[in-house]
Design a protein around this motif. Structure first.
Motif, PDB file in Angstrom:
ATOM      1  N   LEU A  31       0.920  -1.184   0.121  1.00  0.00           N
ATOM      2  CA  LEU A  31       0.038  -0.182   0.079  1.00  0.00           C
ATOM      3  C   LEU A  31       0.844   1.228  -0.189  1.00  0.00           C
ATOM      4  CD1 LEU A  31      -2.880  -0.994   2.508  1.00  0.00           C
ATOM      5  CD2 LEU A  31      -2.838  -1.332  -0.125  1.00  0.00           C
ATOM      6  N   ALA A  32       0.498   2.372  -0.714  1.00  0.00           N
ATOM      7  CA  ALA A  32       0.940   3.506  -0.713  1.00  0.00           C
ATOM      8  C   ALA A  32       1.484   3.851   0.650  1.00  0.00           C
ATOM      9  CB  ALA A  32       0.412   4.521  -1.481  1.00  0.00           C
ATOM     10  N   GLY A  33       2.819   4.229   0.974  1.00  0.00           N
ATOM     11  CA  GLY A  33       3.359   4.759   1.982  1.00  0.00           C
ATOM     12  C   GLY A  33       3.928   3.637   2.919  1.00  0.00           C
ATOM     13  N   ASP A  34       3.660   2.442   2.501  1.00  0.00           N
ATOM     14  CA  ASP A  34       4.454   1.380   3.430  1.00  0.00           C
ATOM     15  C   ASP A  34       5.750   1.498   3.034  1.00  0.00           C
ATOM     16  OD1 ASP A  34       1.978   0.193   4.111  1.00  0.00           O
ATOM     17  OD2 ASP A  34       2.251  -1.469   2.591  1.00  0.00           O
ATOM     18  N   THR A  35       6.696   1.276   4.176  1.00  0.00           N
ATOM     19  CA  THR A  35       8.317   0.984   4.009  1.00  0.00           C
ATOM     20  C   THR A  35       8.359  -0.310   3.346  1.00  0.00           C
ATOM     21  OG1 THR A  35       8.367  -0.236   6.074  1.00  0.00           O
ATOM     22  CG2 THR A  35       8.655   2.090   6.211  1.00  0.00           C
ATOM     23  N   VAL A  36       9.670  -0.389   2.834  1.00  0.00           N
ATOM     24  CA  VAL A  36       9.972  -1.539   2.156  1.00  0.00           C
ATOM     25  C   VAL A  36       9.873  -2.854   2.937  1.00  0.00           C
ATOM     26  CG1 VAL A  36      11.823  -2.897   1.053  1.00  0.00           C
ATOM     27  CG2 VAL A  36      11.436  -0.808   0.123  1.00  0.00           C
ATOM     28  N   LEU A  37      10.179  -2.515   4.426  1.00  0.00           N
ATOM     29  CA  LEU A  37      10.114  -3.516   5.334  1.00  0.00           C
ATOM     30  C   LEU A  37       8.761  -3.992   5.577  1.00  0.00           C
ATOM     31  CD1 LEU A  37      11.884  -3.839   8.743  1.00  0.00           C
ATOM     32  CD2 LEU A  37       9.644  -3.887   8.661  1.00  0.00           C
ATOM     33  N   GLY A  58      14.667  -7.611  10.328  1.00  0.00           N
ATOM     34  CA  GLY A  58      14.982  -6.307  10.920  1.00  0.00           C
ATOM     35  C   GLY A  58      14.957  -6.372  12.485  1.00  0.00           C
ATOM     36  N   PHE A  59      15.331  -5.261  13.076  1.00  0.00           N
ATOM     37  CA  PHE A  59      15.174  -5.453  14.476  1.00  0.00           C
ATOM     38  C   PHE A  59      14.669  -3.944  15.155  1.00  0.00           C
ATOM     39  CE2 PHE A  59      17.688  -4.623  18.515  1.00  0.00           C
ATOM     40  CZ  PHE A  59      17.234  -5.906  19.399  1.00  0.00           C
ATOM     41  N   CYS A  60      15.204  -2.863  14.949  1.00  0.00           N
ATOM     42  CA  CYS A  60      14.852  -1.758  15.606  1.00  0.00           C
ATOM     43  C   CYS A  60      13.901  -0.989  14.846  1.00  0.00           C
ATOM     44  CB  CYS A  60      16.187  -0.852  15.611  1.00  0.00           C
ATOM     45  SG  CYS A  60      16.414   0.147  13.857  1.00  0.00           S
ATOM     46  N   LEU A  61      13.533  -1.217  13.691  1.00  0.00           N
ATOM     47  CA  LEU A  61      12.523  -0.441  12.646  1.00  0.00           C
ATOM     48  C   LEU A  61      12.620   0.841  12.697  1.00  0.00           C
ATOM     49  CD1 LEU A  61       9.439  -2.923  13.704  1.00  0.00           C
ATOM     50  CD2 LEU A  61      11.339  -3.428  12.172  1.00  0.00           C
ATOM     51  N   MET A  62      13.646   1.379  13.049  1.00  0.00           N
ATOM     52  CA  MET A  62      13.919   2.880  12.964  1.00  0.00           C
ATOM     53  C   MET A  62      15.137   3.406  12.348  1.00  0.00           C
ATOM     54  SD  MET A  62      14.031   3.537  17.340  1.00  0.00           S
ATOM     55  CE  MET A  62      15.756   3.316  17.930  1.00  0.00           C
ATOM     56  N   GLY A  63      15.996   2.605  11.568  1.00  0.00           N
ATOM     57  CA  GLY A  63      17.074   2.902  10.882  1.00  0.00           C
ATOM     58  C   GLY A  63      18.262   3.072  11.718  1.00  0.00           C
ATOM     59  N   ALA A  64      18.339   2.137  12.966  1.00  0.00           N
ATOM     60  CA  ALA A  64      19.671   2.471  13.781  1.00  0.00           C
ATOM     61  C   ALA A  64      20.540   1.099  13.773  1.00  0.00           C
ATOM     62  CB  ALA A  64      18.914   2.547  15.169  1.00  0.00           C
ATOM     63  N   CYS A  65      19.814   0.224  13.459  1.00  0.00           N
ATOM     64  CA  CYS A  65      20.623  -1.247  13.766  1.00  0.00           C
ATOM     65  C   CYS A  65      21.220  -1.885  12.224  1.00  0.00           C
ATOM     66  CB  CYS A  65      19.625  -2.448  14.403  1.00  0.00           C
ATOM     67  SG  CYS A  65      18.489  -3.001  13.269  1.00  0.00           S
ATOM     68  N   GLN A  66      20.892  -1.504  11.224  1.00  0.00           N
ATOM     69  CA  GLN A  66      21.254  -2.069   9.981  1.00  0.00           C
ATOM     70  C   GLN A  66      21.135  -3.311   9.765  1.00  0.00           C
ATOM     71  OE1 GLN A  66      22.534   0.851   8.628  1.00  0.00           O
ATOM     72  NE2 GLN A  66      22.152   1.848  10.496  1.00  0.00           N
ATOM     73  N   ASP A  67      20.035  -4.040  10.263  1.00  0.00           N
ATOM     74  CA  ASP A  67      19.640  -5.422  10.071  1.00  0.00           C
ATOM     75  C   ASP A  67      18.955  -5.555   8.976  1.00  0.00           C
ATOM     76  OD1 ASP A  67      19.743  -8.183  11.142  1.00  0.00           O
ATOM     77  OD2 ASP A  67      17.695  -7.822  11.571  1.00  0.00           O
ATOM     78  N   CYS A  68      18.426  -4.297   8.477  1.00  0.00           N
ATOM     79  CA  CYS A  68      17.025  -4.659   7.589  1.00  0.00           C
ATOM     80  C   CYS A  68      17.702  -4.319   5.921  1.00  0.00           C
ATOM     81  CB  CYS A  68      15.896  -3.843   7.903  1.00  0.00           C
ATOM     82  SG  CYS A  68      16.508  -2.042   7.506  1.00  0.00           S
ATOM     83  N   ARG A 114      17.896   0.349   2.884  1.00  0.00           N
ATOM     84  CA  ARG A 114      17.514   0.118   4.176  1.00  0.00           C
ATOM     85  C   ARG A 114      16.034  -0.004   4.239  1.00  0.00           C
ATOM     86  NH1 ARG A 114      20.245   3.649   8.238  1.00  0.00           N
ATOM     87  NH2 ARG A 114      19.246   5.087   7.178  1.00  0.00           N
ATOM     88  N   ALA A 115      15.494  -1.409   4.483  1.00  0.00           N
ATOM     89  CA  ALA A 115      14.060  -1.424   4.333  1.00  0.00           C
ATOM     90  C   ALA A 115      13.182  -0.743   5.220  1.00  0.00           C
ATOM     91  CB  ALA A 115      13.740  -2.949   4.437  1.00  0.00           C
ATOM     92  N   CYS A 116      13.750  -0.662   6.491  1.00  0.00           N
ATOM     93  CA  CYS A 116      12.816   0.179   7.454  1.00  0.00           C
ATOM     94  C   CYS A 116      12.517   1.570   7.208  1.00  0.00           C
ATOM     95  CB  CYS A 116      13.415  -0.236   8.847  1.00  0.00           C
ATOM     96  SG  CYS A 116      14.830   0.674   9.402  1.00  0.00           S
ATOM     97  N   SER A 117      13.403   2.202   6.459  1.00  0.00           N
ATOM     98  CA  SER A 117      13.417   3.813   6.184  1.00  0.00           C
ATOM     99  C   SER A 117      13.504   4.078   4.738  1.00  0.00           C
ATOM    100  CB  SER A 117      14.623   4.281   6.884  1.00  0.00           C
ATOM    101  OG  SER A 117      16.001   3.966   6.206  1.00  0.00           O
ATOM    102  N   THR A 118      12.957   3.215   3.884  1.00  0.00           N
ATOM    103  CA  THR A 118      12.566   3.531   2.368  1.00  0.00           C
ATOM    104  C   THR A 118      11.274   3.084   2.231  1.00  0.00           C
ATOM    105  OG1 THR A 118      14.947   2.714   1.916  1.00  0.00           O
ATOM    106  CG2 THR A 118      13.597   3.003   0.276  1.00  0.00           C
ATOM    107  N   ILE A 119      10.618   4.054   1.291  1.00  0.00           N
ATOM    108  CA  ILE A 119       9.130   3.953   1.057  1.00  0.00           C
ATOM    109  C   ILE A 119       9.161   2.960  -0.120  1.00  0.00           C
ATOM    110  CG2 ILE A 119       7.026   4.938   0.196  1.00  0.00           C
ATOM    111  CD1 ILE A 119       7.846   5.446   3.523  1.00  0.00           C
ATOM    112  N   VAL A 120       8.343   1.924  -0.234  1.00  0.00           N
ATOM    113  CA  VAL A 120       8.430   1.037  -1.436  1.00  0.00           C
ATOM    114  C   VAL A 120       7.443   1.766  -2.617  1.00  0.00           C
ATOM    115  CG1 VAL A 120       5.857   0.109  -0.961  1.00  0.00           C
ATOM    116  CG2 VAL A 120       7.566  -1.125  -2.235  1.00  0.00           C
ATOM    117  N   CYS A 121       8.263   1.618  -3.680  1.00  0.00           N
ATOM    118  CA  CYS A 121       7.725   2.213  -4.897  1.00  0.00           C
ATOM    119  C   CYS A 121       7.303   1.348  -5.906  1.00  0.00           C
ATOM    120  CB  CYS A 121       8.737   3.154  -5.601  1.00  0.00           C
ATOM    121  SG  CYS A 121       9.401   4.442  -4.443  1.00  0.00           S
ATOM    122  N   ASN A 122       6.333   1.660  -6.683  1.00  0.00           N
ATOM    123  CA  ASN A 122       5.949   0.879  -7.979  1.00  0.00           C
ATOM    124  C   ASN A 122       7.364   0.585  -8.857  1.00  0.00           C
ATOM    125  OD1 ASN A 122       3.022   0.459  -8.150  1.00  0.00           O
ATOM    126  ND2 ASN A 122       3.011   2.516  -8.355  1.00  0.00           N
ATOM    127  N   GLY A 123       7.097  -0.778  -9.199  1.00  0.00           N
ATOM    128  CA  GLY A 123       8.299  -1.363  -9.852  1.00  0.00           C
ATOM    129  C   GLY A 123       9.550  -1.796  -9.223  1.00  0.00           C
TER     130      GLY A 123
END
Ligand code: FES
Length: 107
Positions: A37-43, A65-75, A86-95
């Motif tokens: 859905l629009a606005g979802d993070t990649v995570l 993922g672990f922290c879900l806020m861009g700190a741990c680098q696990d995602c 980084r999946a927790c801080s990147t918004i998913v886009c079409n394509g």
């Protein structure tokens, strides 16, 4: 050797309970078309359809993922073109073409 991190029939790790009225976003996950859905993070987009984000560099386990806020680098996840994001801080886009395992011979 590539390992299938998504057992057949297993649902995603995240279950969407609300906000289902947003516009659809289509992306590929390991070559399979998926919908977020629009606005979802990649995570969020990946974990609603998969139990893991990626395979661990240190063993056969999956990471989600672990922290879900861009700190741990696990995602950090790969895209088909070999770049990572980084999946927790990147918004998913079409394509987007996302992968749970490194494309090719990534170190
Ligand atoms: S989950 Fe920790 S940086 Fe993304």
């Amino acid at each position: 050797m590539r390992q299938d991190l998504r057992p057949a029939g297993e649902a995603g790790r995240i279950v969407r309970l609300a906000e289902q009225g947003r516009a659809a976003v289509r992306f590929l996950l390991d070559g399979i078309e998926r919908e977020a859905l629009a606005g979802d993070t990649v995570l969020t987009a990946m974990l609603t359809v998969s139990p893991v984000l990626r395979q661990s560099e240190f063993g056969p386990e999956g990471r989600a993922g672990f922290c879900l806020m861009g700190a741990c680098q696990d995602c950090w996840v790969w895209q088909q073109d070999g770049t990572r994001l980084r999946a927790c801080s990147t918004i998913v886009c079409n394509g987007m073409s996302l992968m749970t395992q490194a494309p090719g011979d990534w170190p």
